[in-house]
Design an enzyme around this catalytic site. Structure first.
Site, PDB file in Angstrom:
ATOM      1  N   ASP A  70       0.386  -6.681   4.700  1.00  0.00           N
ATOM      2  CA  ASP A  70      -0.790  -8.133   4.673  1.00  0.00           C
ATOM      3  C   ASP A  70       0.415  -8.947   5.377  1.00  0.00           C
ATOM      4  O   ASP A  70       0.309 -10.250   6.240  1.00  0.00           O
ATOM      5  CB  ASP A  70      -1.108  -8.767   3.824  1.00  0.00           C
ATOM      6  N   THR A  78       1.178  -1.694  -0.028  1.00  0.00           N
ATOM      7  CA  THR A  78       0.076  -0.262  -0.108  1.00  0.00           C
ATOM      8  C   THR A  78       1.190   1.010  -0.477  1.00  0.00           C
ATOM      9  O   THR A  78       0.740   2.242  -0.877  1.00  0.00           O
ATOM     10  CB  THR A  78      -0.917   0.184   0.946  1.00  0.00           C
ATOM     11  N   SER A 125       1.517  -7.799  -0.829  1.00  0.00           N
ATOM     12  CA  SER A 125       2.734  -8.397  -0.060  1.00  0.00           C
ATOM     13  C   SER A 125       2.211 -10.271  -0.180  1.00  0.00           C
ATOM     14  O   SER A 125       3.091 -10.905   0.624  1.00  0.00           O
ATOM     15  CB  SER A 125       3.450  -7.936   0.867  1.00  0.00           C
ATOM     16  N   GLN A 141      -2.313 -20.525  19.303  1.00  0.00           N
ATOM     17  CA  GLN A 141      -3.160 -20.032  18.495  1.00  0.00           C
ATOM     18  C   GLN A 141      -3.290 -18.339  19.514  1.00  0.00           C
ATOM     19  O   GLN A 141      -4.288 -17.932  18.582  1.00  0.00           O
ATOM     20  CB  GLN A 141      -4.195 -20.775  18.006  1.00  0.00           C
ATOM     21  N   CYS A 142      -3.166 -18.538  20.708  1.00  0.00           N
ATOM     22  CA  CYS A 142      -3.701 -17.698  21.310  1.00  0.00           C
ATOM     23  C   CYS A 142      -3.094 -16.256  20.857  1.00  0.00           C
ATOM     24  O   CYS A 142      -1.724 -16.473  20.259  1.00  0.00           O
ATOM     25  CB  CYS A 142      -3.710 -17.311  22.807  1.00  0.00           C
TER      26      CYS A 142
HETATM   27  N1  ASP Z   1      -2.619  -5.925   0.303  1.00  0.00           N
HETATM   28  C1  ASP Z   1      -1.240  -4.795   0.938  1.00  0.00           C
HETATM   29  C2  ASP Z   1       0.248  -5.673   0.961  1.00  0.00           C
HETATM   30  O1  ASP Z   1       0.093  -5.869   1.659  1.00  0.00           O
HETATM   31  C3  ASP Z   1      -1.670  -4.212   1.984  1.00  0.00           C
HETATM   32  C4  ASP Z   1      -0.840  -3.076   2.430  1.00  0.00           C
HETATM   33  O2  ASP Z   1       0.364  -2.926   1.967  1.00  0.00           O
HETATM   34  O3  ASP Z   1      -1.403  -2.573   3.121  1.00  0.00           O
HETATM   35  O4  ASP Z   1       0.776  -5.363   0.422  1.00  0.00           O
END
Ligand code: ASP
Length: 492
Positions: A100, A19, A68, A289-290
């Protein structure tokens, strides 16, 4: 503001997309889907990266810009290789990355970069700054650049892979993405933030890793991809899915994302499937997994079943760090699966609070004195690298396939343990080699039997130690093999 320093080497950016590097596909329609732009475009739209603004030099390398979600071992290797190539020429490194999978990248790089003595700061954005006036990406990027340049910022050198995001500096391999849209997207539940950035940047020196003294920076990048994380849920024990996943012949490693302190359904079939894979040489690592806390596997008899079937403990490691650590260790062609299973329980880059060291005793050579109901387990070199007794959290003596039978009507059988006693030496319960009396209920089926000997053994354990087991007259105790596990504290 600090002035440009003559001997400042500047920061090297690795741009990967996400992003932070995104803009609407149609420049005239802000609502059109976002796409990642090239590094050239990013730089053109970000004049603040010039030396005149930053007061230090910034150079960059771009991977193919990606969301990502498309990043994996190939890109992690590319990033590690780029850092290695440029290692001596910069004060530190910043990776611009999608949010991500940022935690996976941070974890993978923390294991790939060996003897790291410079900051590697990963950051990104929930709202891109290339077209949003209100955004988090710009502050994240500029602050990450300053943290990666300790000389400029007058902060300690942080020789770690970190995530800087939303005002917090966190150890990368301790992080979890906890918010899909908030500006504070990450937390490190089992480790305090290393620092914070508000009006000024502060770093808690007690929490950061020590500089690797006299060791040369290097990388290890080969990763095994045939691993899987299995998130347990009520019902998994009743279907075929678990069996089908585990029976894949290519499988090399499993992260069991277990309930609570490391528990999974104890149904016989489930344990049987797991035993089958560990017998095949698949490494199975138990994590919780907590959101936080640790697996207690191997500390108490309640979780003996999992140890019985060959599962090893991840202590308080996150699932992301567990998966990437397993991928890296299994990727090492020079290690056997058994060595990986032992090593994966030990801290590599600050990812877990305790390391578990296991010493396997050669029990075939037990020196048995039937007359006195006494068995000497011959000395072995004890695994572990603790320096002072205070660093030891717990010491357990585990007997695999242990079976206690009673000879009298007494409900309990008393088992006495001694340390470093010669075979003909007189046993003295008042002496300083006595570890204690452990009362146990006789068991019909063999299982792993644990003896928590921390209290006395913490000070008595020597680099080479033996143990002597003495049974009270009312019972006897048999076993297949003995191991000693030392839990060493890795954090303050
Ligand atoms: N889907 C995007 C990524 O991980 C989300 C982000 O960057 O916030 O590249």
């Amino acid at each position: 503001m600090n002035k440009k320093e003559v001997d400042n080497k500047g920061v090297f950016i690795i741009y990967t997309g996400g992003t932070i590097g995104s803009m609407p596909k149609d420049p005239n329609d802000p609502d059109s889907p976002q796409v990642v732009v090239s590094w050239e475009k990013f730089k053109e739209l970000t004049p603040q990266l010039a030396e005149d603004y930053l007061h230090f030099k910034v150079d960059a390398y771009s991977t193919q810009p990606l969301d990502s979600c498309n990043i994996g071992p190939k890109e992690w290797k590319e990033m590690a290789d780029v850092i290695k190539k440029n290692y001596n020429d910069y004060e530190g490194f910043v990776i611009l990355h999608g949010t991500d999978t940022m935690v996976y990248t941070a974890s993978a790089l923390s294991f790939m970069l060996k003897n790291l003595a410079k900051p590697v700061i990963i950051t990104g954005a929930q709202l891109a700054f290339l077209f949003n006036v209100r955004n988090d990406g710009f502050q994240n990027m500029i602050t990450a650049l300053q943290i990666a340049n300790p000389k400029y910022s007058k902060i300690p050198v942080i020789p770690e892979v970190c995530i800087y995001f939303g005002g917090k500096l966190l150890r990368g391999n301790r992080c979890r993405k906890i918010n899909a849209s908030g500006f504070e997207a990450y937390q490190s539940p089992n480790y305090s933030p290393l620092g914070a950035a508000g009006e000024s940047i502060s770093v808690d020196e007690r929490l950061i890793l020590k500089l690797p003294q006299g060791k040369t920076f290097t990388t290890q990048t080969r990763m095994e991809k045939n691993v899987v994380a299995i998130n347990f849920f009520p019902g998994i024990q009743d279907g075929d899915i678990l069996k089908n996943i585990l029976s894949d012949e290519k499988l090399k490693g499993v992260v069991l994302m277990a309930y609570g302190a490391g528990n999974i359904p104890t149904k016989t079939e489930v344990m049987q499937y797991i035993k089958e894979v560990t017998d095949r040489g698949v490494v199975v690592l138990d994590v919780t997994q907590c959101g936080g806390g640790k697996v207690e596997l191997g500390m108490y008899e309640t979780s003996a079943l999992l140890l019985d079937v060959g599962v090893v403990s991840g202590v308080d490691i996150t699932p992301e760090a567990a998966l990437t650590k397993l991928m890296l260790l299994l990727g090492d062609e020079d290690m056997t699966p058994h060595e990986v299973a032992l090593k994966v329980q030990q801290n590599i880059a600050g990812e877990q609070s305790l390391s578990i060291y296991t010493t396997e005793f050669k029990s075939k050579e037990n020196q048995v004195d039937t007359e006195n109901n006494r068995v000497r387990i011959p000395a072995a070199d004890i695994e572990g690298n603790w320096e002072t007794a205070d660093q030891i959290d717990r010491i357990m003596l585990r007997f695999r396939n242990g079976k206690i039978q009673k000879k009298s009507e007494k409900t309990y059988v008393d088992i006495k343990l001694f340390i470093n006693i010669e075979s003909n030496e007189t046993l003295d319960e008042a002496g300083d080699k006595f570890l204690g009396t452990f009362s146990r209920i006789p068991n019909d089926t063999p299982t792993i039997l644990f003896f928590d000997i921390t209290e006395k053994a913490r000070r008595l354990l020597e680099k080479r130690s033996s143990f002597t087991v003495v049974m009270a007259s009312e019972g006897f105790f048999t076993w297949d093999s003995v191991e000693l596990t030392v839990f060493k504290k890795e954090t303050i």
